[in-house]
Motif scaffolding. Structure first.
Motif, short mmCIF file in Angstrom:
data_model
loop_
_atom_site.label_atom_id
_atom_site.label_comp_id
_atom_site.label_asym_id
_atom_site.label_seq_id
_atom_site.Cartn_x
_atom_site.Cartn_y
_atom_site.Cartn_z
N PHE A 78 42.57 30.52 51.66
CA PHE A 78 42.40 31.28 50.43
C PHE A 78 41.24 32.26 50.50
O PHE A 78 41.16 33.19 49.70
N PHE B 213 41.68 36.15 50.46
CA PHE B 213 41.92 36.87 49.22
C PHE B 213 40.63 37.26 48.51
O PHE B 213 40.66 37.97 47.52
N ARG B 214 39.47 36.78 48.99
CA ARG B 214 38.20 36.96 48.28
C ARG B 214 37.88 38.43 48.03
O ARG B 214 37.53 38.82 46.91
N ILE C 33 39.72 41.15 47.84
CA ILE C 33 40.63 41.77 46.87
C ILE C 33 40.34 41.26 45.46
O ILE C 33 40.24 42.04 44.51
N LEU C 34 40.17 39.95 45.33
CA LEU C 34 39.93 39.37 44.02
C LEU C 34 38.61 39.84 43.43
O LEU C 34 38.53 40.19 42.25
N VAL D 197 37.87 32.82 44.00
CA VAL D 197 38.86 32.12 44.84
C VAL D 197 39.24 30.80 44.19
O VAL D 197 40.41 30.41 44.17
#
Length: 60
Positions: free
Chosen positions: A29, A32-33, A35-36, A57
């Motif tokens: 996961f 994705f950091r 982008i998030l 996350v």
């Protein structure tokens, strides 16, 4: 709530077969950091007052 209640709850969920643990073994996961954080965090705050935001996350 007792001192070790949270630890016992996590252990109990693990024994039962927590699906989140199974998924986190397969999916990283952390990828994705970036982008998030770029889309969710408010970078235009006027000051640092208030509670710190939860980890993006973890919320994802």
């Amino acid at each position: 709530m007792g001192l070790f209640d949270e630890q016992f709850a996590v252990a109990h969920l693990s024994e039962m077969g927590n699906p989140i643990e199974s998924i986190s073994k397969v999916v990283d996961f952390e990828m994705f950091r970036d982008i998030l954080e770029s889309r969710l965090l408010n970078t235009e705050k006027k000051n640092n007052a208030g509670a710190k935001p939860f980890d993006v996350v973890m919320m994802f």
